[in-house]
Design an enzyme around this catalytic site. Structure first.
Site, short mmCIF file in Angstrom:
data_model
loop_
_atom_site.label_atom_id
_atom_site.label_comp_id
_atom_site.label_asym_id
_atom_site.label_seq_id
_atom_site.Cartn_x
_atom_site.Cartn_y
_atom_site.Cartn_z
CG HIS A 1 63.10 -34.97 73.72
ND1 HIS A 1 62.19 -35.69 72.99
CD2 HIS A 1 64.24 -35.71 73.74
CE1 HIS A 1 62.76 -36.83 72.59
NE2 HIS A 1 63.99 -36.87 73.03
CD GLU B 1 64.32 -39.12 68.50
OE1 GLU B 1 64.41 -39.63 69.61
OE2 GLU B 1 65.19 -39.28 67.60
CD GLU C 1 65.02 -46.50 75.03
OE1 GLU C 1 64.45 -45.41 75.07
OE2 GLU C 1 65.92 -46.76 74.20
C1 NOJ Z 1 64.93 -43.33 72.27
C2 NOJ Z 1 65.45 -42.72 73.53
O1 NOJ Z 1 66.44 -43.53 74.11
C3 NOJ Z 1 64.30 -42.51 74.48
O2 NOJ Z 1 64.78 -42.03 75.72
C4 NOJ Z 1 63.30 -41.59 73.85
O3 NOJ Z 1 62.18 -41.49 74.70
C5 NOJ Z 1 62.84 -42.12 72.50
N1 NOJ Z 1 63.96 -42.45 71.67
C6 NOJ Z 1 61.99 -41.11 71.78
O4 NOJ Z 1 62.74 -39.97 71.49
CA CA Z 2 67.60 -45.37 73.12
#
Ligand code: NOJ
Ligand code: CA
Length: 678
Positions: A382, A384, A477
């Site tokens: 991942h 971010e 989410e």
């Molecule tokens: C938003 C993303 O859509 C989600 O999948 C992720 O867990 C969070 N950001 C944190 O990166």
């Molecule tokens: Ca998102």
């Protein structure tokens, strides 16, 4: 659409000739008109060069869908490309089959007529080509600027979509920074500024969707209502911070402006237009493999653990990662996503926060990667970025090289935060260029991508099949920490955002009320009103895994909620790619029933909005003379997306193609039905 079962493999044939079957006729005053018809002759697009500018109109069967609508662009250097003469015409027909590496069909027919008009501005100084294609499932056109002009600045497009009559429509707010919104139902005459894909249905039932395909080096579009005409929707380009929409130092082209047309909502879902408008892959992508995955993800969204290490509730620990890997290995799930593994989460919101090569001290990256390999499970790394593009671009190569070295083949990227440089928006050309770079760099490292907070997808995954899936949707989410998504949301998505390609919606929540570990949940998100729940029944959650195709498909719930659950076998049996599809029943925003085939097995998935319904499903698509064993996860009379969402019933039986299946769904409910021949 030609059903795939009726198709014979076709040989590509291409005819080019000047002013051949294209009719040149003076119908609109002194206009020069060029017609192009879809192969089935049902769609007729007419491009018209008039004194006042360039226009098109679109007819479907006997009706005008879009009346005369303007084409053209405005460049900064005072040269609006508006008035033209046509210097040459090229036209022809293509009919070929191609075979995607992943997707909802194993063979796709690319069957269209094309027209290319080479235009010259009346002053004679500039050229523009109009590329036009007509398919049975819609038409598309794009502007090609063949002249190499250093420092070209395109300010806007004149492109309009002028509906002939008012129509019902499904739209979501335009926002230059996010695609994570719900949808509204309204009338074309009443919308103002909204996102694409945008879908309308005429009073006679015909469906029209407006979207874009094959963005290369351009910006994305929203649509704005014209101030002069309540049925005219005009392309609005997302600008750079200096107001310029598109910058170029050489020849360039717009994405295809796509108008999908279908006799009914089901037809929209069967379309392959987006894929056909993108170029075939260049190079060898045989290493690309679709997967299902679970992940250290939902637990953070529920507030059961954290992305950052500080605070003693860290999700991405070595022990927890191995627990997920074991779970995946034992249940035949191909992948495990781990978020919150790298340092930087404790500095969320700061510039240069994330380090993509340094794991937190309680996460032994090398050990976990090698453990995953020994258990034959794929790790999904991942990244971010928090929107910090400048930092990510400087670190991307080393981050990808680390994953390659450790045998980590999949990366989920995320852009949750304002873009750095802060003057640019998420959906402008700056970000299109960034995503293009990430996709190509990932391909060099043989990495497959799942991109969150993207620009609207336009089918790049055909050319770069390693670009497997996107979020770009108000996904699961939101159910964990906000008022959530209403049941009608998932019944609208296939006809709107879903038309732009795979969607990492991340369904499959079994603990629908999100209360299995409620005493341990800690509020972490300002939108959390303390009552979060998934607004769907359990059977609906299973059905979404089939309805929203994604070649990286997440079963998003916690292993604890899956372990020992009788309905988990439907996820264990879920294919990652499909051979064929049939839309059995569909009404935009209300219900969707899709049957997908993998090998000899069929999977029928059904979802409904807030209303319960009973649909009679014909099974005549099954192979004649065969009998099929049925295994179905269905709603019960008690099921209800708010009251008893976790009530389900697993039923078995035998059917044959002459049977009908009565599919009852609870409010917010659904069904997943597997049919295996025997
Ligand atoms: C938003 C993303 O859509 C989600 O999948 C992720 O867990 C969070 N950001 C944190 O990166
Ligand atoms: Ca998102």
């Amino acid at each position: 659409m030609t059903p795939i079962s009726n198709m014979n493999p076709k040989k590509l044939f291409l005819q080019r000739f000047f002013l051949g079957w294209i009719l040149l006729f003076p119908r609109w005053g002194t206009a020069q008109n060029y017609e192009i018809k879809s192969p089935d002759n049902e769609l007729l697009l007419t491009v018209s060069i008039q004194d006042s500018g360039l226009y098109y109109q679109l007819r479907y069967l006997q009706d005008t869908l879009l009346r005369s609508s303007q084409l053209g662009v405005v460049f900064a250097a005072a040269d609006t490309l508006r008035q033209f003469v046509c210097v040459s015409v090229d036209s022809g027909r293509v009919d070929e089959d191609w075979f995607p590496l992943w997707g909802v069909k194993s063979r796709i027919r690319n069957n269209y007529r094309f027209l290319r008009l080479t235009l010259q501005t009346k002053s004679g100084s500039r050229h523009m080509e109009m590329d036009v294609r007509a398919y049975d499932d819609g038409v598309a056109f794009r502007y090609v600027f063949p002249d190499s002009i250093v420092g070209a600045e395109l300010l806007s497009e004149l492109t309009a979509f002028n509906f002939n009559k008012d129509a019902r429509c499904w739209w979501s707010w335009a926002d230059y920074n996010t695609l994570e919104k719900t949808y509204q139902v309204g009338r074309v005459s009443a919308v103002s500024h909204f996102a694409a894909p945008f879908t309308a249905q005429t009073d006679s039932g015909v469906c029209v969707s407006i979207l874009e395909a094959a963005i290369d080096d351009y910006t994305t579009m929203t649509l704005k209502k014209s101030e002069l005409d309540s049925l005219s929707l005009v392309v609005n380009l997302v600008p750079w911070s200096d107001g310029v929409a598109v910058k170029s130092d050489g020849p360039f082209h717009s994405p295809w402006r796509v108008i999908q047309v279908a006799p009914d909502p089901a037809g929209l879902l069967s379309s392959t237009l987006l894929w056909n408008l993108n170029s075939p892959p260049q190079g060898d992508f045989s290493w690309v493999k679709p997967i299902r995955y679970v992940g250290i993800w939902w637990e953070m969204h529920l507030g059961l653990s954290t992305w950052k290490k500080d605070g003693g509730r860290h999700g991405a620990t070595t022990t927890n990662a191995k627990r997920y890997i074991d779970f995946a290995a034992e249940h035949g799930i191909e992948g495990v996503l781990v978020e919150g593994w790298n340092t930087g989460w404790e500095r969320w919101g700061e510039k240069d926060a994330f380090d993509f090569t340094t794991p937190f001290s309680d996460f032994d990256l090398e050990d976990i990667a090698s453990y995953a390999n020994t258990r034959n499970v794929k790790l999904i790394g991942h990244h971010e970025t928090g929107g910090d593009i400048m930092a990510y671009e400087s670190r991307m190569d080393s981050a990808f090289a680390l994953y390659r070295k450790l045998g980590i083949d999949y990366v989920k990227t995320g852009y949750a935060g304002p873009v750095n440089p802060s003057t640019e928006s998420h959906h402008g050309q700056y970000m299109v260029r960034h995503f293009n770079r990430v996709m190509k760099t990932a391909a060099r490292y043989q990495l497959m991508l799942d991109v969150h907070e993207p620009v609207i997808p336009t089918g790049w995954g055909r050319t770069y099949p390693n670009l497997m899936t996107f979020e770009g949707v108000r996904g699961m989410e939101w159910n964990a920490w906000s008022s959530g998504n209403p049941p009608s949301h998932t019944c609208t998505l296939p006809f709107t955002r879903g038309l732009a390609g795979p969607m990492d919606y991340t369904p499959g929540i079994f603990d629908v009320l999100c209360d299995a570990f409620s005493s341990k949940r800690v509020k972490w998100n300002g939108e959390d009103i303390g009552k979060s729940a998934v607004h769907s029944t359990l059977s609906n959650q299973l059905a979404l895994l089939v309805i929203n195709y994604s070649p990286m498909q997440m079963a998003a719930d916690l292993p604890d909620n899956y372990e020992g659950h009788p309905a988990f076998r439907f996820i264990e049996a879920l294919p990652t790619t499909w051979d064929e599809m049939k839309v059995l029943s569909a009404s935009i925003g209300e219900y969707v029933v899709i049957a997908r085939r993998r090998g000899n097995d069929w999977y029928i998935a059904a979802i409904t909005d807030e209303h319960s319904r009973e649909l009679t499903l014909k099974l005549d698509f099954l192979e004649a003379g065969k009998r099929y064993r049925v295994e179905a996860c269905l709603d019960t009379p008690l099921s209800h997306f708010e009251q008893q969402p976790e009530s389900y019933s697993i039923q078995t039986g035998v059917v044959q193609p002459t049977d009908e299946f009565q599919c009852w769904m609870a409010p917010g409910g659904g069904a997943m039905i597997i049919l295996r021949p025997y």
